[in-house]
Design a protein around this motif. Structure first.
Motif, PDB file in Angstrom:
ATOM      1  N   SER A  48       7.597  12.743   2.559  1.00  0.00           N
ATOM      2  CA  SER A  48       8.618  13.691   2.999  1.00  0.00           C
ATOM      3  C   SER A  48       8.268  14.139   4.407  1.00  0.00           C
ATOM      4  CB  SER A  48       8.676  14.899   2.063  1.00  0.00           C
ATOM      5  OG  SER A  48       9.048  14.500   0.757  1.00  0.00           O
ATOM      6  N   GLY A  49       9.280  14.285   5.244  1.00  0.00           N
ATOM      7  CA  GLY A  49       9.034  14.677   6.620  1.00  0.00           C
ATOM      8  C   GLY A  49      10.258  15.301   7.244  1.00  0.00           C
ATOM      9  N   SER A  50      10.242  15.368   8.546  1.00  0.00           N
ATOM     10  CA  SER A  50      11.345  15.950   9.301  1.00  0.00           C
ATOM     11  C   SER A  50      11.780  14.972  10.383  1.00  0.00           C
ATOM     12  CB  SER A  50      10.931  17.278   9.940  1.00  0.00           C
ATOM     13  OG  SER A  50      10.474  18.199   8.967  1.00  0.00           O
ATOM     14  N   THR A  51      13.057  14.979  10.697  1.00  0.00           N
ATOM     15  CA  THR A  51      13.549  14.126  11.778  1.00  0.00           C
ATOM     16  C   THR A  51      12.887  14.526  13.082  1.00  0.00           C
ATOM     17  OG1 THR A  51      15.413  15.647  12.034  1.00  0.00           O
ATOM     18  CG2 THR A  51      15.784  13.678  10.698  1.00  0.00           C
ATOM     19  N   GLY A  52      12.452  13.519  13.827  1.00  0.00           N
ATOM     20  CA  GLY A  52      11.724  13.777  15.063  1.00  0.00           C
ATOM     21  C   GLY A  52      10.237  13.571  14.913  1.00  0.00           C
ATOM     22  N   ASP A  53       9.727  13.527  13.679  1.00  0.00           N
ATOM     23  CA  ASP A  53       8.301  13.287  13.447  1.00  0.00           C
ATOM     24  C   ASP A  53       8.003  11.796  13.430  1.00  0.00           C
ATOM     25  OD1 ASP A  53       7.987  15.993  13.208  1.00  0.00           O
ATOM     26  OD2 ASP A  53       7.949  15.997  11.012  1.00  0.00           O
ATOM     27  N   TYR A  54       6.729  11.464  13.697  1.00  0.00           N
ATOM     28  CA  TYR A  54       6.229  10.103  13.525  1.00  0.00           C
ATOM     29  C   TYR A  54       5.501  10.029  12.190  1.00  0.00           C
ATOM     30  CZ  TYR A  54       7.159   8.928  18.425  1.00  0.00           C
ATOM     31  OH  TYR A  54       7.768   8.689  19.614  1.00  0.00           O
ATOM     32  N   GLN A  55       5.746   8.960  11.444  1.00  0.00           N
ATOM     33  CA  GLN A  55       5.051   8.740  10.186  1.00  0.00           C
ATOM     34  C   GLN A  55       4.298   7.419  10.257  1.00  0.00           C
ATOM     35  OE1 GLN A  55       8.075   9.036   7.107  1.00  0.00           O
ATOM     36  NE2 GLN A  55       7.873  11.258   7.017  1.00  0.00           N
ATOM     37  N   TYR A  56       3.036   7.429   9.801  1.00  0.00           N
ATOM     38  CA  TYR A  56       2.161   6.259   9.924  1.00  0.00           C
ATOM     39  C   TYR A  56       1.585   5.866   8.561  1.00  0.00           C
ATOM     40  CZ  TYR A  56       2.029   6.885  15.031  1.00  0.00           C
ATOM     41  OH  TYR A  56       2.362   6.999  16.363  1.00  0.00           O
ATOM     42  N   TRP A  57       1.542   4.556   8.325  1.00  0.00           N
ATOM     43  CA  TRP A  57       0.844   3.976   7.184  1.00  0.00           C
ATOM     44  C   TRP A  57       0.037   2.778   7.695  1.00  0.00           C
ATOM     45  CZ3 TRP A  57       5.899   5.537   7.099  1.00  0.00           C
ATOM     46  CH2 TRP A  57       6.273   6.491   6.147  1.00  0.00           C
ATOM     47  N   SER A  58      -0.945   2.326   6.931  1.00  0.00           N
ATOM     48  CA  SER A  58      -1.712   1.133   7.295  1.00  0.00           C
ATOM     49  C   SER A  58      -1.922   0.272   6.065  1.00  0.00           C
ATOM     50  CB  SER A  58      -3.066   1.519   7.910  1.00  0.00           C
ATOM     51  OG  SER A  58      -3.882   2.171   6.963  1.00  0.00           O
ATOM     52  N   PHE A  59      -2.024  -1.044   6.276  1.00  0.00           N
ATOM     53  CA  PHE A  59      -2.250  -1.990   5.190  1.00  0.00           C
ATOM     54  C   PHE A  59      -3.039  -3.177   5.729  1.00  0.00           C
ATOM     55  CE2 PHE A  59       1.542  -3.511   7.283  1.00  0.00           C
ATOM     56  CZ  PHE A  59       1.454  -4.893   7.227  1.00  0.00           C
ATOM     57  N   PRO A  60      -3.750  -3.908   4.865  1.00  0.00           N
ATOM     58  CA  PRO A  60      -4.521  -5.069   5.312  1.00  0.00           C
ATOM     59  C   PRO A  60      -3.697  -6.351   5.241  1.00  0.00           C
ATOM     60  CG  PRO A  60      -5.071  -4.599   3.042  1.00  0.00           C
ATOM     61  CD  PRO A  60      -4.026  -3.588   3.442  1.00  0.00           C
ATOM     62  N   GLN A  94      13.787   3.493  13.693  1.00  0.00           N
ATOM     63  CA  GLN A  94      13.060   2.275  14.067  1.00  0.00           C
ATOM     64  C   GLN A  94      11.716   2.215  13.358  1.00  0.00           C
ATOM     65  OE1 GLN A  94      13.171   0.955  18.199  1.00  0.00           O
ATOM     66  NE2 GLN A  94      10.924   0.754  18.177  1.00  0.00           N
ATOM     67  N   VAL A  95      11.340   1.011  12.897  1.00  0.00           N
ATOM     68  CA  VAL A  95      10.024   0.783  12.308  1.00  0.00           C
ATOM     69  C   VAL A  95       9.279  -0.191  13.206  1.00  0.00           C
ATOM     70  CG1 VAL A  95      10.879  -1.084  10.803  1.00  0.00           C
ATOM     71  CG2 VAL A  95       8.752   0.101  10.234  1.00  0.00           C
ATOM     72  N   ASP A  96       8.063   0.163  13.588  1.00  0.00           N
ATOM     73  CA  ASP A  96       7.207  -0.673  14.433  1.00  0.00           C
ATOM     74  C   ASP A  96       5.934  -1.010  13.674  1.00  0.00           C
ATOM     75  OD1 ASP A  96       8.752  -0.642  16.951  1.00  0.00           O
ATOM     76  OD2 ASP A  96       8.293   1.504  16.941  1.00  0.00           O
ATOM     77  N   VAL A  97       5.379  -2.184  13.956  1.00  0.00           N
ATOM     78  CA  VAL A  97       4.138  -2.625  13.314  1.00  0.00           C
ATOM     79  C   VAL A  97       3.130  -2.961  14.411  1.00  0.00           C
ATOM     80  CG1 VAL A  97       3.067  -4.236  11.709  1.00  0.00           C
ATOM     81  CG2 VAL A  97       5.456  -3.556  11.383  1.00  0.00           C
ATOM     82  N   TYR A  98       1.919  -2.426  14.268  1.00  0.00           N
ATOM     83  CA  TYR A  98       0.838  -2.645  15.224  1.00  0.00           C
ATOM     84  C   TYR A  98      -0.346  -3.272  14.500  1.00  0.00           C
ATOM     85  CZ  TYR A  98       3.442   0.718  18.086  1.00  0.00           C
ATOM     86  OH  TYR A  98       4.418   1.360  18.803  1.00  0.00           O
ATOM     87  N   ASP A  99      -1.140  -4.072  15.242  1.00  0.00           N
ATOM     88  CA  ASP A  99      -2.323  -4.680  14.632  1.00  0.00           C
ATOM     89  C   ASP A  99      -3.528  -3.764  14.802  1.00  0.00           C
ATOM     90  OD1 ASP A  99      -3.121  -4.932  17.247  1.00  0.00           O
ATOM     91  OD2 ASP A  99      -3.036  -7.113  17.309  1.00  0.00           O
ATOM     92  N   PRO A 128      -0.900 -12.276  15.875  1.00  0.00           N
ATOM     93  CA  PRO A 128      -1.420 -11.418  14.805  1.00  0.00           C
ATOM     94  C   PRO A 128      -2.696 -12.001  14.221  1.00  0.00           C
ATOM     95  CG  PRO A 128       0.643 -12.487  14.151  1.00  0.00           C
ATOM     96  CD  PRO A 128       0.401 -12.853  15.567  1.00  0.00           C
ATOM     97  N   LEU A 129      -3.711 -11.163  14.030  1.00  0.00           N
ATOM     98  CA  LEU A 129      -5.022 -11.595  13.554  1.00  0.00           C
ATOM     99  C   LEU A 129      -5.397 -10.807  12.301  1.00  0.00           C
ATOM    100  CD1 LEU A 129      -6.833 -11.732  17.004  1.00  0.00           C
ATOM    101  CD2 LEU A 129      -6.142 -13.700  15.622  1.00  0.00           C
ATOM    102  N   PRO A 130      -6.343 -11.298  11.505  1.00  0.00           N
ATOM    103  CA  PRO A 130      -6.720 -10.591  10.274  1.00  0.00           C
ATOM    104  C   PRO A 130      -7.233  -9.185  10.559  1.00  0.00           C
ATOM    105  CG  PRO A 130      -7.634 -12.810  10.316  1.00  0.00           C
ATOM    106  CD  PRO A 130      -7.075 -12.562  11.674  1.00  0.00           C
ATOM    107  N   GLY A 131      -6.861  -8.253   9.714  1.00  0.00           N
ATOM    108  CA  GLY A 131      -7.333  -6.892   9.882  1.00  0.00           C
ATOM    109  C   GLY A 131      -6.323  -5.877   9.395  1.00  0.00           C
ATOM    110  N   THR A 132      -6.449  -4.661   9.906  1.00  0.00           N
ATOM    111  CA  THR A 132      -5.563  -3.559   9.537  1.00  0.00           C
ATOM    112  C   THR A 132      -4.286  -3.612  10.358  1.00  0.00           C
ATOM    113  OG1 THR A 132      -7.450  -2.164   8.977  1.00  0.00           O
ATOM    114  CG2 THR A 132      -5.377  -1.044   9.386  1.00  0.00           C
ATOM    115  N   TYR A 133      -3.169  -3.352   9.706  1.00  0.00           N
ATOM    116  CA  TYR A 133      -1.881  -3.263  10.395  1.00  0.00           C
ATOM    117  C   TYR A 133      -1.283  -1.882  10.148  1.00  0.00           C
ATOM    118  CZ  TYR A 133      -1.903  -8.124  11.748  1.00  0.00           C
ATOM    119  OH  TYR A 133      -2.241  -9.300  12.350  1.00  0.00           O
TER     120      TYR A 133
END
Length: 267
Positions: free
Chosen positions: A60-72, A97-102, A146-151
């Motif tokens: 749960s959040g508010s519009t205008g906030d950034y939300q982050y998750w990570s997965f291997p 928008q959803v963005d994915v970073y390594d 993209p390389l092995p690790g956390t995303y």
């Protein structure tokens, strides 16, 4: 008869070789239903909520906030990230928008999928998706592969009316992967996966402390570099076997054709 036996042996070996390759190319297993899925999201890369592949994380959040998750994500996998945002009952048009970073926090491009979408005024929800390129076991230092690790997954609204700032929203994300197999195999591998904190932990630190300061403790179910076996090995070995059988079969068919004919004595 001999040629028939040779072809039968080749067909049997083909079936045995393809079986592990077919199992290797199946989608990665989902997380167990007994595992409690996270119900909150982080507010930065350092506080990103860790999730397993196959888990449906909510927040749960508010519009205008950034939300982050990570997965291997490991070598040979093609990750797919999906996100759903449940919007307030009354709102203006919003762009999410959803963005994915390594693990090096490099933004990874999506092969396909609706990475950015605009929800019409008073729309109930908006769904986003990003299918990444296949994770490689090794890459040139200058490349952005993209390389092995956390995303990391980052979800936010990029187009908001001032009146919509701070309104409550419910979000959910899920990361899955498809095992590509030998088609993505390369001759090389990283010394360590791109997991935040692992590069700054020395061997002496590991000897003196059992709990090293690793920023991300999540890893694939079978451990890193679990995809070392792929159908590339299968087809390489199978090609050599078939070539040998073809040579034996060709010799069997043509043997004796080049020998001079023996003339009986006194003929």
């Amino acid at each position: 008869m001999r040629i028939t036996r040779v072809l039968s042996a080749a067909a049997l070996m083909l079936g045995l070789a393809v079986s592990p390759a077919a199992a290797d190319s199946s989608p990665s297993p989902s997380a167990s239903a007994d595992d409690a899925a996270p119900t909150s999201a982080g507010t930065s890369f350092r506080t990103a909520t860790e999730i397993e592949q196959g888990q449906q994380a909510t927040a749960s959040g508010s519009t205008g906030d950034y939300q982050y998750w990570s997965f291997p994500a490991d070598a040979g996998q093609r990750p797919t990230v999906k996100a759903t945002v449940k919007l307030p009952k009354t709102h203006a048009a919003q762009t999410w928008q959803v963005d994915v970073y390594d693990g090096l926090r490099r933004r990874q491009a999506c092969q396909y999928g609706a990475q950015t979408r605009t929800a019409a005024a008073d729309a109930a929800s908006v769904e986003l998706a990003c299918v990444l390129r296949t994770v490689r076991a090794w890459s040139e230092p200058w490349a952005n592969d993209p390389l092995p690790g956390t995303y990391y997954i980052r979800l936010t609204a990029v187009g908001l009316a001032t009146a919509d700032l701070g309104q409550p929203v419910d979000t959910s994300v899920r990361a899955d992967s498809k095992d590509i197999g030998g088609a993505a195999a390369v001759d090389g591998s990283l010394a360590e996966p791109l997991v935040p904190g692992i590069a700054v932990t020395s061997a002496s630190d590991e000897e003196t402390s059992e709990s090293s300061a690793v920023l991300s403790a999540i890893e694939p179910e079978d451990g890193w570099s679990s995809g070392w076996w792929s159908d590339r090995w299968v087809w390489t070995v199978l090609g050599g076997v078939l070539a040998a059988l073809a040579g034996v079969g060709g010799y069997t068919l043509t043997r004796g054709a080049g020998r001079p004919r023996q003339v009986p004595p006194g003929a």
